[in-house]
Design a protein around this motif. Structure first.
Motif, PDB file in Angstrom:
ATOM      1  N   ILE A 233     -17.835  14.792  11.766  1.00 40.18           N
ATOM      2  CA  ILE A 233     -18.945  15.011  12.701  1.00 40.18           C
ATOM      3  C   ILE A 233     -20.131  14.107  12.413  1.00 40.18           C
ATOM      4  CG2 ILE A 233     -18.317  17.393  13.245  1.00 40.18           C
ATOM      5  CD1 ILE A 233     -20.435  18.307  11.241  1.00 40.18           C
ATOM      6  N   THR A 234     -20.215  13.536  11.213  1.00 42.34           N
ATOM      7  CA  THR A 234     -21.313  12.631  10.869  1.00 42.34           C
ATOM      8  C   THR A 234     -21.112  11.239  11.469  1.00 42.34           C
ATOM      9  OG1 THR A 234     -20.222  11.918   8.830  1.00 42.34           O
ATOM     10  CG2 THR A 234     -21.706  13.824   8.679  1.00 42.34           C
ATOM     11  N   GLY A 235     -19.910  10.979  11.948  1.00 39.57           N
ATOM     12  CA  GLY A 235     -19.599   9.648  12.469  1.00 39.57           C
ATOM     13  C   GLY A 235     -18.704   8.841  11.559  1.00 39.57           C
ATOM     14  N   LEU A 236     -18.433   9.351  10.361  1.00 44.86           N
ATOM     15  CA  LEU A 236     -17.541   8.657   9.436  1.00 44.86           C
ATOM     16  C   LEU A 236     -16.128   8.628  10.013  1.00 44.86           C
ATOM     17  CD1 LEU A 236     -18.148   7.487   6.539  1.00 44.86           C
ATOM     18  CD2 LEU A 236     -16.877   9.439   5.663  1.00 44.86           C
ATOM     19  N   GLU A 237     -15.516   7.448  10.002  1.00 49.55           N
ATOM     20  CA  GLU A 237     -14.172   7.279  10.544  1.00 49.55           C
ATOM     21  C   GLU A 237     -13.213   6.873   9.433  1.00 49.55           C
ATOM     22  OE1 GLU A 237     -14.157   4.555  13.789  1.00 49.55           O
ATOM     23  OE2 GLU A 237     -15.602   5.706  14.987  1.00 49.55           O
ATOM     24  N   VAL A 238     -12.067   7.511   9.403  1.00 49.86           N
ATOM     25  CA  VAL A 238     -11.065   7.240   8.378  1.00 49.86           C
ATOM     26  C   VAL A 238      -9.847   6.608   9.034  1.00 49.86           C
ATOM     27  CG1 VAL A 238      -9.720   8.202   6.478  1.00 49.86           C
ATOM     28  CG2 VAL A 238     -11.876   9.299   7.161  1.00 49.86           C
ATOM     29  N   GLU A 239      -9.455   5.442   8.545  1.00 51.67           N
ATOM     30  CA  GLU A 239      -8.301   4.749   9.088  1.00 51.67           C
ATOM     31  C   GLU A 239      -7.303   4.456   7.972  1.00 51.67           C
ATOM     32  OE1 GLU A 239      -9.531   1.348  11.294  1.00 51.67           O
ATOM     33  OE2 GLU A 239     -10.660   2.513  12.758  1.00 51.67           O
ATOM     34  N   PHE A 240      -6.056   4.253   8.355  1.00 50.75           N
ATOM     35  CA  PHE A 240      -4.979   4.056   7.391  1.00 50.75           C
ATOM     36  C   PHE A 240      -4.237   2.763   7.704  1.00 50.75           C
ATOM     37  CE2 PHE A 240      -5.933   8.504   7.783  1.00 50.75           C
ATOM     38  CZ  PHE A 240      -5.993   8.928   6.465  1.00 50.75           C
ATOM     39  N   LEU A 241      -3.974   1.999   6.671  1.00 50.41           N
ATOM     40  CA  LEU A 241      -3.298   0.713   6.791  1.00 50.41           C
ATOM     41  C   LEU A 241      -2.047   0.729   5.925  1.00 50.41           C
ATOM     42  CD1 LEU A 241      -6.468  -1.517   6.251  1.00 50.41           C
ATOM     43  CD2 LEU A 241      -5.604  -0.627   8.422  1.00 50.41           C
ATOM     44  N   ILE A 242      -1.128  -0.165   6.206  1.00 51.04           N
ATOM     45  CA  ILE A 242       0.077  -0.323   5.394  1.00 51.04           C
ATOM     46  C   ILE A 242       0.519  -1.772   5.502  1.00 51.04           C
ATOM     47  CG2 ILE A 242       1.718   0.269   7.241  1.00 51.04           C
ATOM     48  CD1 ILE A 242       3.283   1.891   5.070  1.00 51.04           C
ATOM     49  N   ARG A 243       1.158  -2.280   4.489  1.00 51.20           N
ATOM     50  CA  ARG A 243       1.571  -3.685   4.552  1.00 51.20           C
ATOM     51  C   ARG A 243       2.743  -3.847   5.500  1.00 51.20           C
ATOM     52  NH1 ARG A 243       5.982  -5.508   1.335  1.00 51.20           N
ATOM     53  NH2 ARG A 243       6.924  -3.866   0.072  1.00 51.20           N
ATOM     54  N   LYS A 244       2.728  -4.959   6.236  1.00 49.44           N
ATOM     55  CA  LYS A 244       3.844  -5.277   7.112  1.00 49.44           C
ATOM     56  C   LYS A 244       5.088  -5.561   6.271  1.00 49.44           C
ATOM     57  CE  LYS A 244       1.707  -7.197  11.298  1.00 49.44           C
ATOM     58  NZ  LYS A 244       2.439  -6.412  12.298  1.00 49.44           N
ATOM     59  N   MET A 245       6.240  -5.173   6.806  1.00 48.74           N
ATOM     60  CA  MET A 245       7.494  -5.399   6.102  1.00 48.74           C
ATOM     61  C   MET A 245       8.485  -6.097   7.007  1.00 48.74           C
ATOM     62  SD  MET A 245       7.843  -1.787   4.011  1.00 48.74           S
ATOM     63  CE  MET A 245       7.521  -0.774   5.456  1.00 48.74           C
ATOM     64  N   GLY A 246       9.447  -6.784   6.412  1.00 46.15           N
ATOM     65  CA  GLY A 246      10.463  -7.485   7.199  1.00 46.15           C
ATOM     66  C   GLY A 246       9.837  -8.543   8.083  1.00 46.15           C
ATOM     67  N   GLU A 247      10.203  -8.534   9.350  1.00 44.57           N
ATOM     68  CA  GLU A 247       9.666  -9.506  10.300  1.00 44.57           C
ATOM     69  C   GLU A 247       8.269  -9.128  10.763  1.00 44.57           C
ATOM     70  OE1 GLU A 247      12.395 -10.080  13.480  1.00 44.57           O
ATOM     71  OE2 GLU A 247      14.015 -10.799  12.192  1.00 44.57           O
ATOM     72  N   GLY A 248       7.855  -7.916  10.458  1.00 46.31           N
ATOM     73  CA  GLY A 248       6.495  -7.504  10.784  1.00 46.31           C
ATOM     74  C   GLY A 248       6.208  -7.346  12.256  1.00 46.31           C
ATOM     75  N   LYS A 249       7.210  -6.959  13.029  1.00 43.01           N
ATOM     76  CA  LYS A 249       7.013  -6.832  14.476  1.00 43.01           C
ATOM     77  C   LYS A 249       6.275  -5.554  14.864  1.00 43.01           C
ATOM     78  CE  LYS A 249      11.049  -9.620  15.731  1.00 43.01           C
ATOM     79  NZ  LYS A 249      12.362  -9.630  16.445  1.00 43.01           N
ATOM     80  N   GLU A 250       6.395  -4.528  14.017  1.00 47.06           N
ATOM     81  CA  GLU A 250       5.775  -3.245  14.337  1.00 47.06           C
ATOM     82  C   GLU A 250       4.270  -3.290  14.064  1.00 47.06           C
ATOM     83  OE1 GLU A 250       7.206  -0.685  15.738  1.00 47.06           O
ATOM     84  OE2 GLU A 250       9.205  -1.594  15.730  1.00 47.06           O
ATOM     85  N   PRO A 251       3.435  -2.931  15.046  1.00 51.02           N
ATOM     86  CA  PRO A 251       1.985  -2.921  14.812  1.00 51.02           C
ATOM     87  C   PRO A 251       1.530  -1.742  13.975  1.00 51.02           C
ATOM     88  CG  PRO A 251       2.473  -2.109  17.012  1.00 51.02           C
ATOM     89  CD  PRO A 251       3.778  -2.587  16.435  1.00 51.02           C
ATOM     90  N   ALA A 252       2.372  -0.698  13.898  1.00 45.29           N
ATOM     91  CA  ALA A 252       2.021   0.497  13.146  1.00 45.29           C
ATOM     92  C   ALA A 252       3.296   1.174  12.666  1.00 45.29           C
ATOM     93  CB  ALA A 252       1.198   1.455  14.004  1.00 45.29           C
ATOM     94  N   LEU A 253       3.168   1.942  11.570  1.00 45.78           N
ATOM     95  CA  LEU A 253       4.327   2.618  10.992  1.00 45.78           C
ATOM     96  C   LEU A 253       3.983   4.065  10.670  1.00 45.78           C
ATOM     97  CD1 LEU A 253       5.404  -0.172   8.465  1.00 45.78           C
ATOM     98  CD2 LEU A 253       6.617   0.432  10.574  1.00 45.78           C
ATOM     99  N   LYS A 254       4.903   4.964  10.981  1.00 46.93           N
ATOM    100  CA  LYS A 254       4.724   6.357  10.594  1.00 46.93           C
ATOM    101  C   LYS A 254       4.943   6.482   9.093  1.00 46.93           C
ATOM    102  CE  LYS A 254       6.044   8.462  15.000  1.00 46.93           C
ATOM    103  NZ  LYS A 254       6.967   9.402  15.686  1.00 46.93           N
ATOM    104  N   THR A 255       4.132   7.288   8.439  1.00 47.99           N
ATOM    105  CA  THR A 255       4.208   7.418   6.993  1.00 47.99           C
ATOM    106  C   THR A 255       4.371   8.872   6.578  1.00 47.99           C
ATOM    107  OG1 THR A 255       1.863   7.798   6.536  1.00 47.99           O
ATOM    108  CG2 THR A 255       2.550   5.510   6.892  1.00 47.99           C
ATOM    109  N   ASN A 256       4.827   9.059   5.350  1.00 50.47           N
ATOM    110  CA  ASN A 256       5.041  10.407   4.837  1.00 50.47           C
ATOM    111  C   ASN A 256       3.762  11.099   4.382  1.00 50.47           C
ATOM    112  OD1 ASN A 256       7.772  10.240   5.306  1.00 50.47           O
ATOM    113  ND2 ASN A 256       8.362  10.986   3.279  1.00 50.47           N
ATOM    114  N   ILE A 257       2.622  10.425   4.484  1.00 50.75           N
ATOM    115  CA  ILE A 257       1.394  11.167   4.193  1.00 50.75           C
ATOM    116  C   ILE A 257       0.924  11.921   5.433  1.00 50.75           C
ATOM    117  CG2 ILE A 257       0.711   9.497   2.420  1.00 50.75           C
ATOM    118  CD1 ILE A 257      -1.596   8.669   4.248  1.00 50.75           C
TER     119      ILE A 257
END
Length: 220
Positions: free
Chosen positions: A95-119
């Motif tokens: 609610i304060t405006g703080l935004e949390v984002e998650f990144l992951i390293r590209k793997m293989g050919e790196g075609k996927e812009p995003a990946l589902k993760t177990n967290i």
């Protein structure tokens, strides 16, 4: 730093630890600089945290096992959860405006812009994350033990991605320059030598473009 901003960041760390994810992410971006100061990793370093973005790099998309429920817990703890319509990437908002984002390293050919993760989130997939993943330390920050890049890896990573930072590129370059006098030259050289040819070229380009201190030029 405003107390409200720091309190919001503390809530984020509380959430990530409660969800059982804190050992599976690396705190990167400007809040890693805050952690350096809190843990006195770089004596004399005074970060100027203006961003409201908190970035975590997911170490392994298949960990933890069984999967955590970070997103569900975030909702229970009062965070708003957004999912990008195009990529599906997850963003948590306080609610304060703080935004949390998650990144992951590209793997293989790196075609996927995003990946589902177990967290429990979908993370944006990006190149050039190996330099961080291979060079981390654990520090105590606001009553939590968090993983951050070693400062030398943090600085070199910022140099590598500088050309992708748009309007923030010049600010980032000078932030690196301010950090350089406090860094270990041997570690800088070791990390630089481990980079790919293209990544080394990116570091050289930054040094030439902004005239960033001779200490950068010494490692290239």
């Amino acid at each position: 730093m405003p107390t409200e901003q720091q309190h919001a960041f503390s809530k984020v760390l509380d959430l990530v630890e409660e969800a059982g994810c804190i050992d599976h992410v690396v705190l990167i971006g400007s809040w890693a600089e805050f952690a350096y100061r809190e843990a006195d990793v770089l004596p004399g370093f005074c970060p100027n945290i203006k961003t409201m973005d908190v970035d975590f790099l997911v170490r392994n998309l298949r960990r933890p096992s069984p999967a955590a429920r970070l997103t569900a817990l975030a909702k229970e703890r009062g965070f708003f959860v957004e999912s990008d319509r195009m990529t599906g990437t997850t963003k948590l908002l306080d609610i304060t405006g703080l935004e949390v984002e998650f990144l992951i390293r590209k793997m293989g050919e790196g075609k996927e812009p995003a990946l589902k993760t177990n967290i429990g989130v979908t993370a944006q997939a990006l190149w050039h994350m190996d330099v961080i993943l291979k060079n981390t330390i654990n520090v105590r920050c606001l009553s939590h033990v968090v993983t951050v890049p070693i400062p030398e890896a943090y600085a070199i990573h910022k140099m590598i991605i500088n050309s992708e930072r748009g309007k923030k590129a010049e600010k980032d370059a000078h932030a690196v320059e301010n950090m350089l006098p406090l860094l270990d030259e041997e570690k800088l050289n070791k990390i630089f030598s481990s980079l790919s040819k293209k990544e080394k070229a990116r570091v050289r380009t930054l040094a030439e473009t902004y005239g960033v201190a001779t200490r950068i030029l010494e490692i290239v």
